[in-house]
Design a protein around this motif. Structure first.
Motif, mmCIF file in Angstrom:
data_model
loop_
_atom_site.group_PDB
_atom_site.id
_atom_site.type_symbol
_atom_site.label_atom_id
_atom_site.label_comp_id
_atom_site.label_asym_id
_atom_site.label_seq_id
_atom_site.Cartn_x
_atom_site.Cartn_y
_atom_site.Cartn_z
ATOM 1 N N VAL A 1 0.841 -1.195 0.000
ATOM 2 C CA VAL A 1 0.000 0.000 0.000
ATOM 3 C C VAL A 1 0.877 1.247 0.000
ATOM 4 N N PHE A 2 0.567 2.146 -0.916
ATOM 5 C CA PHE A 2 1.217 3.445 -0.967
ATOM 6 C C PHE A 2 0.187 4.458 -0.475
ATOM 7 N N ALA A 3 0.505 5.133 0.632
ATOM 8 C CA ALA A 3 -0.439 6.074 1.228
ATOM 9 C C ALA A 3 0.229 7.423 1.440
ATOM 10 N N THR A 4 -0.579 8.456 1.386
ATOM 11 C CA THR A 4 -0.091 9.796 1.682
ATOM 12 C C THR A 4 -0.606 10.211 3.052
ATOM 13 N N THR A 5 0.100 11.129 3.675
ATOM 14 C CA THR A 5 -0.326 11.655 4.960
ATOM 15 C C THR A 5 -1.119 12.928 4.705
ATOM 16 N N ARG A 6 -2.312 12.955 5.260
ATOM 17 C CA ARG A 6 -3.164 14.150 5.193
ATOM 18 C C ARG A 6 -3.467 14.589 6.618
ATOM 19 N N SER A 7 -4.092 15.748 6.760
ATOM 20 C CA SER A 7 -4.394 16.248 8.108
ATOM 21 C C SER A 7 -5.274 15.277 8.884
ATOM 22 N N ALA B 1 -4.163 8.261 3.573
ATOM 23 C CA ALA B 1 -5.149 8.077 2.510
ATOM 24 C C ALA B 1 -4.477 7.410 1.320
ATOM 25 N N THR B 2 -5.257 6.637 0.564
ATOM 26 C CA THR B 2 -4.778 6.004 -0.654
ATOM 27 C C THR B 2 -5.889 6.047 -1.700
ATOM 28 N N THR B 3 -5.510 5.860 -2.960
ATOM 29 C CA THR B 3 -6.479 5.900 -4.045
ATOM 30 C C THR B 3 -6.231 4.745 -5.006
ATOM 31 N N LEU B 4 -7.107 4.620 -5.954
ATOM 32 C CA LEU B 4 -6.992 3.621 -7.006
ATOM 33 C C LEU B 4 -5.717 3.822 -7.820
ATOM 34 N N CYS B 5 -5.255 5.043 -7.938
ATOM 35 C CA CYS B 5 -4.079 5.364 -8.750
ATOM 36 C C CYS B 5 -2.790 5.503 -7.936
ATOM 37 N N SER B 6 -2.800 5.112 -6.682
ATOM 38 C CA SER B 6 -1.630 5.277 -5.825
ATOM 39 C C SER B 6 -0.518 4.271 -6.098
ATOM 40 N N GLY B 7 -0.827 3.210 -6.829
ATOM 41 C CA GLY B 7 0.189 2.196 -7.104
ATOM 42 C C GLY B 7 0.098 0.982 -6.202
ATOM 43 N N ASN B 8 -0.975 0.871 -5.412
ATOM 44 C CA ASN B 8 -1.151 -0.284 -4.535
ATOM 45 C C ASN B 8 -1.133 -1.568 -5.357
ATOM 46 N N ARG B 9 -0.664 -2.642 -4.734
ATOM 47 C CA ARG B 9 -0.607 -3.926 -5.427
ATOM 48 C C ARG B 9 -1.119 -5.035 -4.523
ATOM 49 N N LEU B 10 -1.911 -5.921 -5.096
ATOM 50 C CA LEU B 10 -2.354 -7.132 -4.408
ATOM 51 C C LEU B 10 -1.199 -8.116 -4.457
ATOM 52 N N LEU B 11 -0.819 -8.663 -3.307
ATOM 53 C CA LEU B 11 0.354 -9.532 -3.198
ATOM 54 C C LEU B 11 -0.045 -10.987 -2.988
#
Length: 142
Positions: free
Chosen positions: A51-57, A61-71
């Motif tokens: 999971v690739f996530a960004t830090t928000r206030s 958070a993550t999105t469909l386009c974040s680069g997440n991969r099913l392993l």
């Protein structure tokens, strides 16, 4: 005007087995939009993800386009030979950019979910990696 179904979100609890970047917590809460059409990521209970996530206030958070991969199932660190499902295959550059994984001793699964389905996650990547992947895709489109 936003349609309610597209503007809603969900928070999932991710249990980690390895962390590549970020805090060494056994669990993380990650926000995503509720619908794929709103760029939400559809986590499946019991599956394993990078999971690739960004830090928000409000937290991660993550999105469909974040680069997440099913392993593949298991609890070992990523290998270049792993067959993943996601935006792009694993590459030597990605494995190098992720760095050395740190094993997280998550212990037994929680008795009840706090805010969403419990999902085993291998890592929460840094926003920097998302930026690199986004810039690469943007450059290729030109």
């Amino acid at each position: 005007m936003d349609e309610p179904i597209l503007s809603g979100g969900v928070t999932v609890t991710l249990r980690t087995d390895h962390v590549y970047k970020g805090d060494l917590d056994a669990e993380f809460e990650v926000f995503t939009k509720a619908q794929g059409s709103a760029c939400g990521y559809d986590f499946m209970k019991g599956a394993r993800y990078l999971v690739f996530a960004t830090t928000r206030s409000s937290g991660l958070a993550t999105t469909l386009c974040s680069g997440n991969r099913l392993l593949p199932a298991g609890d070992r660190p990523l290998r270049l030979s792993d067959q993943t499902r996601g935006m792009e295959p694993l590459t030597p550059g990605l494995i190098t950019a992720l760095g050395t994984p740190v094993r997280v001793n998550a212990g037994p699964a929680p008795a009840a979910d706090r805010t969403g389905p419990a999902v085993i996650a291998i890592a929460l990547g840094a926003a920097v990696l998302m930026g690199v992947a986004w810039a690469r895709r943007r450059t290729r489109a030109r």
